[in-house]
Design a protein around this motif. Structure first.
Motif, PDB file in Angstrom:
ATOM      1  N   ARG A 159     -13.041 -27.883  29.076  1.00 61.62           N
ATOM      2  CA  ARG A 159     -13.455 -26.831  30.013  1.00 61.62           C
ATOM      3  C   ARG A 159     -13.994 -25.580  29.316  1.00 61.62           C
ATOM      4  O   ARG A 159     -13.563 -24.458  29.596  1.00 61.62           O
ATOM      5  CB  ARG A 159     -12.307 -26.466  30.948  1.00 61.62           C
ATOM      6  N   GLU A 160     -14.938 -25.809  28.395  1.00 61.04           N
ATOM      7  CA  GLU A 160     -15.637 -24.682  27.786  1.00 61.04           C
ATOM      8  C   GLU A 160     -17.049 -25.114  27.426  1.00 61.04           C
ATOM      9  O   GLU A 160     -17.281 -26.255  27.034  1.00 61.04           O
ATOM     10  CB  GLU A 160     -14.899 -24.130  26.580  1.00 61.04           C
ATOM     11  N   ASN A 161     -17.961 -24.207  27.580  1.00 57.87           N
ATOM     12  CA  ASN A 161     -19.367 -24.497  27.352  1.00 57.87           C
ATOM     13  C   ASN A 161     -19.678 -24.330  25.866  1.00 57.87           C
ATOM     14  O   ASN A 161     -19.878 -23.222  25.377  1.00 57.87           O
ATOM     15  CB  ASN A 161     -20.222 -23.561  28.212  1.00 57.87           C
ATOM     16  N   LEU A 162     -19.728 -25.445  25.145  1.00 61.13           N
ATOM     17  CA  LEU A 162     -19.966 -25.382  23.702  1.00 61.13           C
ATOM     18  C   LEU A 162     -21.387 -24.956  23.362  1.00 61.13           C
ATOM     19  O   LEU A 162     -21.609 -24.320  22.334  1.00 61.13           O
ATOM     20  CB  LEU A 162     -19.633 -26.724  23.056  1.00 61.13           C
ATOM     21  N   VAL A 163     -22.343 -25.302  24.202  1.00 58.88           N
ATOM     22  CA  VAL A 163     -23.714 -24.853  23.959  1.00 58.88           C
ATOM     23  C   VAL A 163     -23.780 -23.340  24.074  1.00 58.88           C
ATOM     24  O   VAL A 163     -24.369 -22.665  23.218  1.00 58.88           O
ATOM     25  CB  VAL A 163     -24.705 -25.538  24.927  1.00 58.88           C
ATOM     26  N   LEU A 164     -23.155 -22.790  25.106  1.00 59.88           N
ATOM     27  CA  LEU A 164     -23.119 -21.334  25.262  1.00 59.88           C
ATOM     28  C   LEU A 164     -22.412 -20.679  24.079  1.00 59.88           C
ATOM     29  O   LEU A 164     -22.863 -19.642  23.577  1.00 59.88           O
ATOM     30  CB  LEU A 164     -22.426 -20.944  26.578  1.00 59.88           C
ATOM     31  N   SER A 165     -21.332 -21.276  23.597  1.00 59.91           N
ATOM     32  CA  SER A 165     -20.621 -20.680  22.460  1.00 59.91           C
ATOM     33  C   SER A 165     -21.482 -20.714  21.197  1.00 59.91           C
ATOM     34  O   SER A 165     -21.365 -19.827  20.346  1.00 59.91           O
ATOM     35  CB  SER A 165     -19.274 -21.375  22.222  1.00 59.91           C
ATOM     36  N   MET A 166     -22.384 -21.700  21.079  1.00 62.27           N
ATOM     37  CA  MET A 166     -23.282 -21.728  19.924  1.00 62.27           C
ATOM     38  C   MET A 166     -24.411 -20.715  20.089  1.00 62.27           C
ATOM     39  O   MET A 166     -25.085 -20.373  19.127  1.00 62.27           O
ATOM     40  CB  MET A 166     -23.837 -23.140  19.713  1.00 62.27           C
ATOM     41  N   LEU A 167     -24.587 -20.204  21.289  1.00 59.64           N
ATOM     42  CA  LEU A 167     -25.556 -19.118  21.511  1.00 59.64           C
ATOM     43  C   LEU A 167     -24.905 -17.743  21.324  1.00 59.64           C
ATOM     44  O   LEU A 167     -25.480 -16.876  20.680  1.00 59.64           O
ATOM     45  CB  LEU A 167     -26.156 -19.218  22.922  1.00 59.64           C
ATOM     46  N   THR A 168     -23.707 -17.583  21.876  1.00 64.24           N
ATOM     47  CA  THR A 168     -23.052 -16.268  21.847  1.00 64.24           C
ATOM     48  C   THR A 168     -22.156 -16.072  20.635  1.00 64.24           C
ATOM     49  O   THR A 168     -21.908 -14.943  20.222  1.00 64.24           O
ATOM     50  CB  THR A 168     -22.190 -16.065  23.103  1.00 64.24           C
ATOM     51  N   GLY A 169     -21.615 -17.182  20.118  1.00 64.04           N
ATOM     52  CA  GLY A 169     -20.663 -17.110  19.005  1.00 64.04           C
ATOM     53  C   GLY A 169     -19.206 -17.070  19.456  1.00 64.04           C
ATOM     54  O   GLY A 169     -18.312 -17.158  18.645  1.00 64.04           O
ATOM     55  N   TYR A 170     -18.984 -16.949  20.762  1.00 63.12           N
ATOM     56  CA  TYR A 170     -17.619 -16.803  21.272  1.00 63.12           C
ATOM     57  C   TYR A 170     -17.100 -18.085  21.939  1.00 63.12           C
ATOM     58  O   TYR A 170     -17.854 -18.798  22.585  1.00 63.12           O
ATOM     59  CB  TYR A 170     -17.556 -15.676  22.311  1.00 63.12           C
ATOM     60  N   LYS A 171     -15.803 -18.295  21.769  1.00 70.00           N
ATOM     61  CA  LYS A 171     -15.081 -19.339  22.496  1.00 70.00           C
ATOM     62  C   LYS A 171     -13.834 -18.695  23.087  1.00 70.00           C
ATOM     63  O   LYS A 171     -13.390 -17.639  22.629  1.00 70.00           O
ATOM     64  CB  LYS A 171     -14.677 -20.481  21.554  1.00 70.00           C
ATOM     65  N   ARG A 172     -13.268 -19.357  24.075  1.00 71.03           N
ATOM     66  CA  ARG A 172     -12.024 -18.799  24.632  1.00 71.03           C
ATOM     67  C   ARG A 172     -10.894 -18.983  23.627  1.00 71.03           C
ATOM     68  O   ARG A 172     -10.922 -19.907  22.811  1.00 71.03           O
ATOM     69  CB  ARG A 172     -11.691 -19.431  25.983  1.00 71.03           C
ATOM     70  N   ARG A 173      -9.917 -18.098  23.707  1.00 68.02           N
ATOM     71  CA  ARG A 173      -8.778 -18.160  22.793  1.00 68.02           C
ATOM     72  C   ARG A 173      -8.017 -19.454  22.949  1.00 68.02           C
ATOM     73  O   ARG A 173      -7.903 -20.036  23.937  1.00 68.02           O
ATOM     74  CB  ARG A 173      -7.824 -17.004  23.047  1.00 68.02           C
TER      75      ARG A 173
END
Length: 173
Positions: A159-173
């Motif tokens: 339940r996390e958008n890995l593509v978005l995290s590769m754009l923003t650099g952030y993931k949920r804790r």
């Protein structure tokens, strides 16, 4: 840092990732029509791989190979858990993704090196080098497809958008 999120992917890793995607796509799409662009995209891709290897030793914690490249036993354990649907979420790359990253880096290095060799007196017209180059491209395309499917699967599973995290650099804790 944003609420409930932590920076995982630094700017150099993200820039590398999307630049390599762009250069690979450019080289692939111009292989028959624009030889100079094809070659330059390949040379840039080789340079990006060289950068990523260096950054894998001196970069930020999640960029370092020591942080994510697994030993065989750790990979086997992860794959066993994955097969049973019990794989843990990883803040950085999971062991299977780490193996894919190393594989893709190696394949782009093979593609770029054989492509360069085909421009030299020694490699010009060498059917073995041409076959290795073409075969490596086909294998890499299959690996890229698997990589994308795996990223979508893991995004849904955890339940996390890995593509978005590769754009923003952030993931949920």
């Amino acid at each position: 840092m944003t609420a409930g999120k932590v920076r995982v992917w630094d700017f150099p890793v993200r820039l590398f990732h999307w630049s390599l995607v762009t250069m690979f796509a450019t080289a692939y799409l111009t292989s028959d029509d624009a030889e100079a662009l094809h070659q330059w995209a390949g040379y840039i891709a080789l340079g990006l791989v060289a950068f990523r290897i260096v950054w894998g030793f001196i970069g930020t914690p999640h960029a370092r190979f020591a942080d994510f490249v697994p030993r065989p036993a750790r990979l086997a354990n992860y794959l066993g858990l994955l097969a049973r649907g019990r794989e843990p979420r990883h803040l950085g790359h999971n062991p299977a993704a780490a193996v894919m990253i190393v594989f893709l880096l190696a394949m782009v290095a093979v593609i770029g090196s054989t492509g360069w060799l085909m421009t030299t007196d020694w490699g010009w017209g060498n059917e073995t080098i041409e076959a290795l180059h073409a075969g490596a491209v086909k294998l890499t395309l299959a690996a890229i497809a698997f990589h994308v499917v795996a990223a979508v699967f893991e995004s849904m599973r955890h339940r996390e958008n890995l593509v978005l995290s590769m754009l923003t650099g952030y993931k949920r804790r």
